[in-house]
Design an enzyme around this catalytic site. Structure first.
Site, PDB file in Angstrom:
ATOM      1  N   SER A 203      -9.909  -0.258   7.453  1.00 41.29           N
ATOM      2  CA  SER A 203      -9.333  -0.143   6.106  1.00 41.29           C
ATOM      3  C   SER A 203      -8.642  -1.394   5.568  1.00 41.29           C
ATOM      4  O   SER A 203      -8.240  -1.413   4.405  1.00 41.29           O
ATOM      5  CB  SER A 203      -8.343   1.018   6.057  1.00 41.29           C
ATOM      6  OG  SER A 203      -9.033   2.238   6.032  1.00 41.29           O
TER       7      SER A 203
ATOM      8  N   SER B  43      -9.764   1.968   3.221  1.00 42.25           N
ATOM      9  CA  SER B  43      -8.890   2.714   2.346  1.00 42.25           C
ATOM     10  C   SER B  43      -7.892   1.848   1.569  1.00 42.25           C
ATOM     11  O   SER B  43      -7.371   2.286   0.550  1.00 42.25           O
ATOM     12  CB  SER B  43      -8.117   3.760   3.149  1.00 42.25           C
ATOM     13  OG  SER B  43      -7.189   3.147   4.020  1.00 42.25           O
TER      14      SER B  43
ATOM     15  N   LYS C 235       0.853  -1.203   0.000  1.00 41.46           N
ATOM     16  CA  LYS C 235       0.000   0.000   0.000  1.00 41.46           C
ATOM     17  C   LYS C 235       0.880   1.241   0.000  1.00 41.46           C
ATOM     18  O   LYS C 235       1.860   1.307   0.749  1.00 41.46           O
ATOM     19  CB  LYS C 235      -0.896  -0.004   1.238  1.00 41.46           C
ATOM     20  CG  LYS C 235      -1.891   1.153   1.299  1.00 41.46           C
ATOM     21  CD  LYS C 235      -2.784   1.046   2.539  1.00 41.46           C
ATOM     22  CE  LYS C 235      -3.807   2.157   2.602  1.00 41.46           C
ATOM     23  NZ  LYS C 235      -4.663   2.052   3.814  1.00 41.46           N
TER      24      LYS C 235
END
Lengths: 109, 492
Positions: free
Chosen positions: B191, B167, B92
């Site tokens: 997330s 997210s 990420k």
């Protein structure tokens, strides 16, 4: 919860934006005021709870009683160790002379 | 199981779409393939498929192929091989990889190439992982749909017109689409768990402090955690074993002993006590999700677990508590994004104050601004006690709820989300509606306990459903065992 019913005005949003170093456009301002009022209205339900006898909790380890001690023998020895290379750090700056970060003039003569 | 008509229909190297971490490592170690050839095949698939998904923000091909070559050399010479030898993994884009762009999906970090590796990233590589690139997410990890990325939304591979969740949407979607064998995400209020549920993969939220956050671009420091996405619970356990542990570079990392997560998966779940919190099954829960969770509870019962109702009475206060504390911390953490040391600086600025303001206004997206404003407001003079301190007190109550329940049960099983993945654009106009989607995930975030999402079925429209397993602080082992039992019942 004091002030919970008083709506957030455009002036309030401008003040908070100022504190946060944000410059909102004329279009953003009313939208943000609307959203803040809606969110704060939702948050107001916290006032239903009596928390007068409840300790505030900043982080988890504290609540579990396993927060590392911040003094004494648990601290690492204070010895000089290599750090990230200065040139590599400075190379990321929008403006730099290699030693310092350059910014617009702060003090007027 | 039904599949959505809008599911990704890929052709290039399609076998990768279900390749597990364990299978990838075994293929490299046995010489069936090489780490280099495997990485190249993933890059081919990314080139063919990712234009439809938009999961990668940057590829780190040079670094990946150098690492693959060193794994291949080790295989050839008979040198010891790490638990992730040759396994292609995506990261990420809120974690730093030395020399690669780190954007946090924000324009304000445009051009920033951090000069160091995050500890989690370095640990993966030391274990032999091949890091393919940086994955899309909501800007500064703020959002639940991945629509807040400055680089465009991610599409859900199971149904391309739907959100992947957020997210860590790119991290979940990339695993689901076979664009990496596993990935790293972060979870501040759901997330990891929510996108895992939306994309039909396993996602693990370790206990607060379990994984070092050195090199993580901070959103809310008392809540942020790093965790893995994978195709299977066993893969997630392998990753967690690599990632967990204390780190001198992160004073909030815990010295609690790291469990033998993989080995413990072999222990039977019979006799475990599973709590089912009534507050997580109320109004608003999609009936198909409810049915899938109940099926998983039946599976656990059949495996010898005892199922009992429990109560977490403050659950309905978790969302408002979270949005006070997370935004307050974010307003502080994001003050460093000021155009001085890295990233975007406004070309318009002629004074210092002006430079801060214009740089931030030009480069932050609307959700980030909204949260900075809210966080600044709740910390500002006259409101601190009413909002911030109050929320910290309610956080204590929410944590006590879990500690009390964990006196009687070994793990909790409940939904991850009230609904399956929604359509892109469906909820972008109403922040409150979006925040309320976090109702089943934020309480565990505030309490610091571990959690995970495990696929447990699909809706009649072919959308994945996830079941949430919550465990005691630092008891990832029991949580993973329960997750594995649910997973095993799916395969049958």
């Amino acid at each position: 919860m004091s002030n919970q019913n008083s709506a957030v005005s455009l002036e309030d949003v401008r003040h908070v934006a100022d504190l946060a170093n944000l410059e909102l456009t004329a279009e953003e301002l009313p939208r943000m005021a609307h959203d803040l009022n809606a969110i704060l209205g939702h948050i107001a339900q916290l006032s239903e709870l009596d928390t007068s006898q409840v300790e505030p909790m900043a982080q988890v380890a504290e609540a579990l009683g396993i927060a590392p001690a911040t003094a004494g023998e648990t601290l690492r020895p204070d010895v000089v160790k290599p750090s990230v290379d200065r040139a590599a750090v400075m190379s990321q700056a929008p403006e730099s002379d290699g030693r310092f970060f350059k910014v617009p003039k702060v003090i007027e003569r | 199981m039904p599949e959505s008509p809008n599911a990704l229909k890929s052709t290039v190297n399609n076998d990768l779409s279900t390749l597990t971490l364990a299978e990838a490592r075994a293929a490299v170690v046995s010489g069936t393939t090489s780490a280099t050839a495997l990485a190249e095949r993933y890059y081919e698939r990314i080139a063919a498929v990712d234009p439809e998904i938009n999961s990668y923000l940057a590829l780190t091909k040079d670094r990946a192929l150098a690492q693959a070559a060193s794994v291949d050399a080790a295989v050839k010479s008979g040198a010891p091989l790490g638990p992730l030898a040759g396994v292609p993994i995506g990261i990420k884009d809120v974690l730093t990889l030395k020399g690669a762009p780190a954007t946090a999906a924000s324009k304000i970090l445009n051009g920033y190439h951090p000069p160091y590796d995050a500890t989690a990233v370095a640990k993966l590589e030391a274990a032999g992982a091949v890091l393919l690139g940086k994955l899309n997410c909501d800007e500064f990890a703020m959002g639940g749909s991945n629509e807040n990325s400055a680089y465009g939304p991610v599409h859900n591979p199971r149904s391309l017109d739907r959100v992947p969740g957020g997210s860590s949407g790119g991290s979940a979607a990339a695993v689901a689409a076979g664009l990496c064998a596993a990935s790293l995400g972060t979870d501040t209020g759901g997330s990891i768990r929510q996108p895992a549920a939306f994309c039909g993969v396993v996602g693990v939220l370790p206990t607060y402090g379990r994984v070092s956050r050195y090199g993580l671009i901070a959103f809310a420091s008392s809540l942020d955690r790093i965790g893995p996405f994978a195709h299977s619970v066993a893969d997630a356990a392998t990753l967690l074993e690599v990632l967990a542990g204390t780190d001198t570079m992160d004073s909030t990392s815990s010295a609690q002993p790291v469990g033998s997560y993989s080995a413990d998966l072999a222990k039977p779940v019979a006799g475990l006590r599973i709590g089912v919190p009534e507050e997580y099954f109320g109004e608003g829960l999609d009936p198909e999700i409810r049915a899938a969770i109940e099926k998983s509870l039946d599976d656990l019962r059949a495996a010898g677990c005892s199922i009992q109702k429990v109560s977490l009475p403050h659950t309905s206060y978790a969302v408002p508590t979270y949005y006070v504390l997370a935004t307050a911390e974010a307003s502080s953490n994001l003050s460093r994004m000021d155009g001085v040391r890295f990233g975007h600086r406004s070309a318009e600025a002629n004074t210092l104050a002006n430079m801060y303001r214009k740089s931030r206004d030009e480069a932050f997206g609307p959700e980030v601004k909204r949260r900075i404003l809210l966080g600044t407001y709740v910390l500002s003079a006259g409101y601190y006690d009413a909002y911030y301190r109050k929320a910290q007190q309610v956080r204590t109550l929410l944590t006590r709820d879990f500690l009390t329940v964990f006196n009687d049960v070994d793990a909790i099983v409940c939904p991850v989300t009230p609904t399956p993945a929604w359509k892109l654009g469906e909820k972008t106009e109403d922040p409150i509606q979006m925040y309320l989607e976090d109702i089943y995930s934020v309480a565990a975030s505030l309490a610091g306990i571990c959690g995970m999402s495990v696929p447990c079925g699909t809706t009649k429209d072919g959308l994945p459903i996830g079941v949430q397993v919550l465990g005691k602080h630092f008891d990832e082992s029991t949580m993973l065992r329960v997750g594995a039992a649910i997973e095993a019942a799916q395969v049958k």
